[in-house]
Write a protein that holds these residues in place. Structure first.
Motif, PDB file in Angstrom:
ATOM      1  N   LYS A 170       2.101   3.417  10.042  1.00 60.19           N
ATOM      2  CA  LYS A 170       0.294   3.705   9.036  1.00 60.19           C
ATOM      3  C   LYS A 170       0.518   3.327   7.596  1.00 60.19           C
ATOM      4  O   LYS A 170       1.545   3.555   6.919  1.00 60.19           O
ATOM      5  CB  LYS A 170       0.370   5.416   8.757  1.00 60.19           C
ATOM      6  CG  LYS A 170      -0.724   5.916   9.671  1.00 60.19           C
ATOM      7  CD  LYS A 170      -0.582   7.494   9.326  1.00 60.19           C
ATOM      8  CE  LYS A 170      -1.432   8.396   9.797  1.00 60.19           C
ATOM      9  NZ  LYS A 170      -2.573   8.495  10.908  1.00 60.19           N
ATOM     10  N   ASN A 171      -1.022   2.259   7.203  1.00 54.00           N
ATOM     11  CA  ASN A 171      -0.794   2.230   5.388  1.00 54.00           C
ATOM     12  C   ASN A 171      -0.723   1.160   5.166  1.00 54.00           C
ATOM     13  O   ASN A 171      -0.081   1.173   4.517  1.00 54.00           O
ATOM     14  CB  ASN A 171      -0.831   3.986   4.223  1.00 54.00           C
ATOM     15  CG  ASN A 171      -1.877   3.254   3.854  1.00 54.00           C
ATOM     16  OD1 ASN A 171      -3.190   2.900   4.255  1.00 54.00           O
ATOM     17  ND2 ASN A 171      -1.419   4.142   2.877  1.00 54.00           N
ATOM     18  N   GLU A 172      -0.047  -0.093   5.976  1.00 58.22           N
ATOM     19  CA  GLU A 172       1.000  -1.247   5.414  1.00 58.22           C
ATOM     20  C   GLU A 172       0.667  -1.758   6.836  1.00 58.22           C
ATOM     21  O   GLU A 172       1.127  -1.501   7.877  1.00 58.22           O
ATOM     22  CB  GLU A 172       2.166  -0.605   5.496  1.00 58.22           C
ATOM     23  CG  GLU A 172       2.871  -1.529   4.188  1.00 58.22           C
ATOM     24  CD  GLU A 172       2.147  -1.585   3.194  1.00 58.22           C
ATOM     25  OE1 GLU A 172       1.696  -3.378   3.328  1.00 58.22           O
ATOM     26  OE2 GLU A 172       2.449  -1.181   2.247  1.00 58.22           O
ATOM     27  N   ARG A 173       1.065  -3.386   6.340  1.00 51.00           N
ATOM     28  CA  ARG A 173       0.733  -4.503   7.112  1.00 51.00           C
ATOM     29  C   ARG A 173       1.963  -4.829   6.720  1.00 51.00           C
ATOM     30  O   ARG A 173       2.742  -6.141   6.967  1.00 51.00           O
ATOM     31  CB  ARG A 173      -0.278  -5.049   7.142  1.00 51.00           C
ATOM     32  CG  ARG A 173      -1.653  -4.430   7.466  1.00 51.00           C
ATOM     33  CD  ARG A 173      -2.368  -4.843   7.819  1.00 51.00           C
ATOM     34  NE  ARG A 173      -2.821  -6.459   9.029  1.00 51.00           N
ATOM     35  CZ  ARG A 173      -1.849  -7.258   9.732  1.00 51.00           C
ATOM     36  NH1 ARG A 173      -2.880  -6.040  10.634  1.00 51.00           N
ATOM     37  NH2 ARG A 173      -1.876  -7.833  10.485  1.00 51.00           N
ATOM     38  N   ARG A 174       2.704  -5.140   5.577  1.00 51.28           N
ATOM     39  CA  ARG A 174       3.963  -5.819   4.902  1.00 51.28           C
ATOM     40  C   ARG A 174       5.083  -5.232   5.349  1.00 51.28           C
ATOM     41  O   ARG A 174       5.714  -4.657   4.093  1.00 51.28           O
ATOM     42  CB  ARG A 174       4.365  -5.969   3.259  1.00 51.28           C
ATOM     43  CG  ARG A 174       1.993  -6.638   2.967  1.00 51.28           C
ATOM     44  CD  ARG A 174       2.171  -7.660   1.796  1.00 51.28           C
ATOM     45  NE  ARG A 174       3.179  -8.981   1.395  1.00 51.28           N
ATOM     46  CZ  ARG A 174       3.091  -9.987   1.979  1.00 51.28           C
ATOM     47  NH1 ARG A 174       1.591  -9.790   1.906  1.00 51.28           N
ATOM     48  NH2 ARG A 174       3.490 -10.834   1.373  1.00 51.28           N
ATOM     49  N   LEU A 210       7.915  -9.334  -0.850  1.00 52.06           N
ATOM     50  CA  LEU A 210       6.989  -7.445  -0.475  1.00 52.06           C
ATOM     51  C   LEU A 210       6.847  -7.109   0.667  1.00 52.06           C
ATOM     52  O   LEU A 210       5.516  -7.091   0.545  1.00 52.06           O
ATOM     53  CB  LEU A 210       6.352  -7.525  -2.004  1.00 52.06           C
ATOM     54  CG  LEU A 210       6.294  -6.551  -2.611  1.00 52.06           C
ATOM     55  CD1 LEU A 210       7.147  -5.966  -2.965  1.00 52.06           C
ATOM     56  CD2 LEU A 210       5.241  -6.111  -3.642  1.00 52.06           C
ATOM     57  N   PHE A 211       8.337  -7.075   1.492  1.00 53.77           N
ATOM     58  CA  PHE A 211       8.044  -6.780   3.020  1.00 53.77           C
ATOM     59  C   PHE A 211       9.024  -5.177   2.506  1.00 53.77           C
ATOM     60  O   PHE A 211       9.723  -5.232   1.937  1.00 53.77           O
ATOM     61  CB  PHE A 211       8.510  -7.736   3.856  1.00 53.77           C
ATOM     62  CG  PHE A 211       7.629  -8.361   3.882  1.00 53.77           C
ATOM     63  CD1 PHE A 211       6.758  -8.572   5.809  1.00 53.77           C
ATOM     64  CD2 PHE A 211       6.891  -9.122   3.146  1.00 53.77           C
ATOM     65  CE1 PHE A 211       5.767  -9.397   5.513  1.00 53.77           C
ATOM     66  CE2 PHE A 211       6.254 -10.523   4.330  1.00 53.77           C
ATOM     67  CZ  PHE A 211       5.412 -10.770   5.366  1.00 53.77           C
ATOM     68  N   LEU A 212       8.418  -4.385   3.548  1.00 48.46           N
ATOM     69  CA  LEU A 212       9.301  -2.755   3.668  1.00 48.46           C
ATOM     70  C   LEU A 212      10.164  -2.812   4.711  1.00 48.46           C
ATOM     71  O   LEU A 212       9.516  -3.628   5.715  1.00 48.46           O
ATOM     72  CB  LEU A 212       8.537  -1.606   3.453  1.00 48.46           C
ATOM     73  CG  LEU A 212       7.312  -1.369   2.196  1.00 48.46           C
ATOM     74  CD1 LEU A 212       6.773  -0.676   2.332  1.00 48.46           C
ATOM     75  CD2 LEU A 212       8.381  -1.707   1.408  1.00 48.46           C
ATOM     76  N   LEU A 246      -5.721   0.011   8.839  1.00 46.70           N
ATOM     77  CA  LEU A 246      -4.001  -0.507   8.206  1.00 46.70           C
ATOM     78  C   LEU A 246      -2.726   0.286   9.120  1.00 46.70           C
ATOM     79  O   LEU A 246      -1.972   0.473   8.676  1.00 46.70           O
ATOM     80  CB  LEU A 246      -4.194   0.319   6.904  1.00 46.70           C
ATOM     81  CG  LEU A 246      -4.508  -0.784   5.930  1.00 46.70           C
ATOM     82  CD1 LEU A 246      -5.107  -0.008   4.405  1.00 46.70           C
ATOM     83  CD2 LEU A 246      -4.571  -2.604   5.873  1.00 46.70           C
ATOM     84  N   GLU A 247      -3.265   0.755   9.978  1.00 49.62           N
ATOM     85  CA  GLU A 247      -2.498   1.491  11.393  1.00 49.62           C
ATOM     86  C   GLU A 247      -2.442   0.152  12.335  1.00 49.62           C
ATOM     87  O   GLU A 247      -2.903  -0.258  13.014  1.00 49.62           O
ATOM     88  CB  GLU A 247      -3.212   2.096  11.749  1.00 49.62           C
ATOM     89  CG  GLU A 247      -3.207   3.490  11.193  1.00 49.62           C
ATOM     90  CD  GLU A 247      -3.961   4.533  11.574  1.00 49.62           C
ATOM     91  OE1 GLU A 247      -3.631   5.222  12.983  1.00 49.62           O
ATOM     92  OE2 GLU A 247      -4.575   6.017  11.656  1.00 49.62           O
ATOM     93  N   LEU A 306       0.931  -1.446  -0.226  1.00 53.05           N
ATOM     94  CA  LEU A 306       0.229  -0.430   0.081  1.00 53.05           C
ATOM     95  C   LEU A 306       0.581   1.573   0.061  1.00 53.05           C
ATOM     96  O   LEU A 306       2.062   1.224  -1.444  1.00 53.05           O
ATOM     97  CB  LEU A 306      -1.344  -0.117   1.218  1.00 53.05           C
ATOM     98  CG  LEU A 306      -2.187  -1.493   1.474  1.00 53.05           C
ATOM     99  CD1 LEU A 306      -1.822  -1.573   2.492  1.00 53.05           C
ATOM    100  CD2 LEU A 306      -2.626  -1.298  -0.075  1.00 53.05           C
ATOM    101  N   ASP A 307       0.999   1.451   0.721  1.00 52.36           N
ATOM    102  CA  ASP A 307       1.927   3.192   0.746  1.00 52.36           C
ATOM    103  C   ASP A 307       2.086   2.905   2.627  1.00 52.36           C
ATOM    104  O   ASP A 307       1.251   4.500   3.287  1.00 52.36           O
ATOM    105  CB  ASP A 307       0.491   5.087   0.243  1.00 52.36           C
ATOM    106  CG  ASP A 307       1.399   5.570   0.216  1.00 52.36           C
ATOM    107  OD1 ASP A 307       2.912   5.311   0.609  1.00 52.36           O
ATOM    108  OD2 ASP A 307       0.698   6.579   0.111  1.00 52.36           O
TER     109      ASP A 307
END
Ligand SMILES: Nc1nc2c(c(=O)[nH]1)N[C@H]1C(S)=C(S)[C@@H](COP(=O)(O)OP(=O)(O)OC[C@H]3O[C@@H](n4cnc5c(=O)[nH]c(N)nc54)[C@H](O)[C@@H]3O)O[C@H]1N2
Ligand SMILES: Nc1nc2c(c(=O)[nH]1)N[C@H]1C(S)=C(S)[C@@H](COP(=O)(O)OP(=O)(O)OC[C@H]3O[C@@H](n4cnc5c(=O)[nH]c(N)nc54)[C@H](O)[C@@H]3O)O[C@H]1N2
Ligand code: SF4
Ligand SMILES: [Mo]
Length: 774
Positions: A681-685, A720-722, A673-674, A17-18
């Motif tokens: 914020k806005n991501e789970r990966r 694809l994880f950050l 997604l928080e 996501l973002d």
């Protein structure tokens, strides 16, 4: 140039996501918590319906919060509300006015729906009518309840043996339904009853039963208010049992010291602002952990041993002031061997294994040394470790040295997860019922229940994979996403002849299914349950063994929902027919009748129907709480035990990963997604990493990476994880459940309890490589 595309993965969509992130918070709750909670009610389009329900939640005569198992106060309940942010979110999620209708299923194929994230799937709304997926079908189709029960009965009766069916339970199911459900499985002829406990607190029960004689916690809320020291280890109360923080605060106000043991400095362990107290609303934070120990993942055993070793030294220095010698002599066995083992340990080595400085361990010992009213509270950080059973027994060892079990202000507190998971077990949902329990069922009902043990979650998945099992019936839950080794489990589920899910909301387990599949929509905790014109109530057991009633108040979103009790009874009647000796119809018509028969079968439920109607319900008996250890060891003594300290060697570029929850999810239900407290914020990966490890591997914040596990010689990949830099010990990383479950080998289990060791996963981290399709 070739266009790079991520291959769609129906079990676990890999899309980003973002991400936005900020430094993690050092305190939990307060105004943002209140605001976050109420915005959910608005988002689900139920501001008024939701508020009306909130006034009833956790109140006497109202309904039990569907989220966690933390108990309500024994005395007066706050008229403003006895709930927390997560209770509101759980309510918003189930009381939503959004609906998943027959038309929705006609428009969306199963394959298309599987491409959505869990968050997107959950937001579709409540299920409204029974649906059937025929063999080879692309879309779920409407089916009548009658036809659905015929389909189930047909499949069950066609099995070569009752043991080819599995009956799973998630932890929301009421006492009444649970009792009937296990009764049906037994009369049908199997003990194949895996449940969410097999992934949650099975480890605690396995550790406690032989050492203190009961597989549950021994403390009451009141003990938190009287304790001198409260140790919170491997648990994140701010996120997962928020009202526990009120209990911790009260304990602290009364003089208790709080020690937090966790690889992450969780906001709820560091500080707390109570949104229901004016100073909380004004934002005056309380720093309530007196000592925070940033232990390495699985370093807890080394830490507990080091504490034992130092306490023993202190006792030698000041005899009788540290240990409760009289208690040890009279009430326990095995203390000599336990104390003798310390000759084999060196403090310096234990400190290294724990990942802590000796001074930090000494600080803990200083707090504990001369105190005798101590509570240890724990969660998944311990139970989901390969040696979780050992570690909980090590906690028991420390408490026994202090005489700190079976007296006010002291004891063990495994913080249970699902709101009625403890009740499910009390109601005999268990793949290993005792002979005594089975005899009782035989005597009361007049049929011979099966004696052989059934499958737990892990062995159930393996049995499905081997095709020893052909039908899965799930009472709630999300079997695919909650269990480990997602790809393996998905293969197992696809081999079934029939998968059936009794559910309130759509989830991924409906989309990765057997040859044929059924979705049976049911009432939720907050829904009005009217049977033959009479509003029924159900009952649940909290984490502290209090049984209380729960009566929903909201008009159900569809007149096609059946309550869980009816679903069990109709399945039983259709499947067993004339074979049955149980009066299913009578139970379906009147829940009082179910409680009458529970009273006959299960100790502690005397006058159930009368006592459940009392304000606040009643406590179940708990011998260990009263200082009686029914272990069967000479004169019923509590047992010291000996366990080793694991080595945990890591090869180059290998990390230990713990999977954990965000503040914005309930297990596989993703509210948002928080992860506010951790600044995400806005991501789970995301993968939380220590900056040193990032530097060593040349990663920068927000770099895209793939995660690998190689257990059993198999390559498991979560793409694809950050990367997010975080205050976490070196060579430890944390990701979120369920996105990272694909990395947890089905064979990576807790010794003795057989639970997935989802907080101890060896992984490697590499720069992301997109998979080229074509
Ligand atoms: N909002 C919300 N509430 C929930 C749930 C939810 O998903 N969302 N789930 C419910 C359920 S079913 C359960 S079981 C409970 C779970 O509640 P918790 O037990 O709090 O579960 P987790 O969030 O998985 O992880 C707990 C903590 O363990 C820590 N940890 C990881 N590894 C180690 C270790 O090696 N040692 C130590 N000491 N700590 C470690 C993590 O940093 C994390 O803080 O919550 C219940 N309540
Ligand atoms: N990697 C990793 N895996 C884990 C964990 C972890 O920490 N890490 N934690 C484990 C733990 S502690 C647990 S408890 C399990 C949870 O495993 P489960 O209990 O199987 O999963 P949940 O996500 O709680 O189930 C959610 C679904 O239950 C249904 N539902 C909700 N309310 C009701 C109801 O009232 N009745 C019925 N019939 N259905 C309802 C909804 O359809 C929803 O989609 O996951 C485990 N898996
Ligand atoms: S602490 Fe748990 S049971 Fe209590 S309101 Fe919050 S989520 Fe519900
Ligand atoms: Mo759980």
């Amino acid at each position: 140039m070739k266009k790079l595309k991520v291959v769609p993965n129906p079990e676990n969509p890999e899309k980003l996501l973002d991400l936005k992130y900020t430094p993690a918070k050092t305190w939990a709750a307060g105004i943002p918590a209140v605001a976050a909670a109420f915005s959910d009610l608005i988002e689900e389009k139920i501001p008024f319906r939701g508020m009306r329900a909130l006034f009833s939640m956790n109140q006497n005569g109202g309904f039990d919060c569907p989220s966690c198992a933390w108990p309500d106060p024994d005395d007066e309940r706050s008229p403003i509300g006895e709930y927390c942010e997560n209770g509101v979110k759980a309510l918003a999620e189930e009381a939503t006015s959004k609906r998943v209708t027959e038309a929705f299923f006609a428009e969306n194929s199963v394959v298309d729906l599987a491409q959505l994230t869990d968050f997107e799937i959950g937001k579709k709304g409540r299920l409204t009518s029974p649906m059937f997926l025929p063999k080879g079908g692309t879309h779920y189709q409407p089916i009548s309840w009658d036809a659905a029960f015929k389909k189930i009965a047909g499949h069950l009766n066609a099995l070569g043996s009752p043991n080819e069916a599995i009956f799973y339970t998630s932890g929301r199911t009421s006492n009444e339904t649970s009792f009937l459900y296990q009764l049906f499985a037994k009369e049908f002829g199997t003990n194949n009853m895996p449940d969410c406990s097999n992934m949650c607190h099975e480890t605690s029960g396995t550790a406690l039963l032989p050492t203190i004689g009961i597989g549950k916690g021994t403390v009451k809320l009141d003990d938190f208010y009287q304790a001198e020291v409260i140790v919170v280890i491997g648990h994140n109360p701010g996120t997962n049992a928020p009202r526990m923080m009120t209990a911790l605060q009260k304990g602290k106000d009364n003089g208790a010291k709080i020690i937090a043991i966790n690889p992450l400095p969780e906001a709820g362990l560091m500080g707390f602002r109570n949104p229901q107290a004016l100073n909380g609303i004004l934002g005056i934070g309380e720093h309530y952990s007196d000592l925070y120990l940033p232990v390495k993942i699985n370093g807890d055993m080394a830490l507990l041993k080091a504490i034992g070793l130092l306490l023993a030294r202190e006792e030698r220095r000041t005899p009788g002031l540290v240990f409760e010698q009289e208690f040890i002599r009279q009430r326990t066995s095995g203390a000599e061997d336990y104390l003798a083992q310390f000759e084999n340990y060196k403090l310096e080595e234990l400190a290294v294994a724990a990942g802590l400085a000796i001074a930090e361990i000494e600080a803990a010992v200083e707090i504990l040394a001369h105190k005798k009213k101590i509570i240890f509270a724990w969660g998944m950080g311990l139970t989901q470790q390969p040696n979780g059973v050992d570690m909980i027994r090590e906690i028991v060892n420390l408490l026994l040295l202090k005489g700190s079990i079976g007296k006010p202000g002291a004891g063990v507190c495994p913080v249970r997860g699902h709101s009625n998971v403890q009740g499910n077990r009390t109601m005999l949902i268990n793949e290993k019922p005792t002979l005594q329990q089975l005899d009782k069922i035989r005597d009361v009902f007049g049929f011979e229940p099966p004696r052989a043990h059934g499958y737990n979650v892990v062995s159930a998945i393996k049995a499905m994979h081997k095709q020893d099992v052909k039908v899965l019936f799930a009472m709630g839950g999300n079997f695919l996403s909650a269990t480990p080794d997602t790809t393996f489990t998905a293969e197992a589920l696809r081999k079934l002849r029939l998968s059936v899910h009794v559910s309130t909301k759509l989830n991924r387990s409906h989309l990765v299914h057997g040859e044929e599949a059924l979705i049976l929509p049911t009432l939720s905790r907050s829904d009005l349950d009217i049977v033959n014109g009479v509003a029924q109530f159900i009952s649940t057991e909290s984490s502290m063994g209090i049984v209380q009633s729960s009566k929903g108040i909201l008009k159900p979103v569809s007149d096609q929902l059946l309550n869980e009790t009816h679903i069990v009874c109709r399945m039983a009647m259709e499947t067993l027919g004339e074979r049955s000796v149980v009066d299913w119809k009578a139970y379906a018509d009147d829940y009082d009748k179910i409680r009458d028969v529970i009273e006959k079968c299960i100790p502690g439920f005397e006058n159930y129907n009368e006592r459940i109607r009392q304000k606040g319900g009643f406590y179940l008996p708990n011998a260990a709480r009263d200082g009686e250890f029914m272990t069967g060891i000479a004169g019923n003594k509590a047992a010291f035990t000996l366990s080793p300290v694991p080595l945990n060697l890591l090869s180059e570029n290998e990390y230990l990963m713990a999977t954990t929850r965000t503040h914005d999810q309930f297990n596989t239900t993703i509210y948002g997604l928080e992860d506010r407290y951790r600044g995400i914020k806005n991501e789970r990966r995301v993968v939380f990493m220590n900056q040193q490890d990032m530097d060593r591997q040349g990663f920068k914040a927000e770099d895209k990476v793939d995660l690998f596990n190689f257990d059993d010689g198999i390559e498991r990949i979560a793409r694809l994880f950050l990367v997010v830099p975080y205050a976490i010990p070196e060579r430890n990383v944390v990701t979120y459940f369920p996105e990272a479950n694909v990395l947890v080998s089905i064979n990576n289990v807790v010794k003795e309890s057989n639970m997935p060791a989802s907080k101890f996963v060896r992984i490697q981290i590499r720069p992301h490589q997109a998979v080229v399709s074509e």
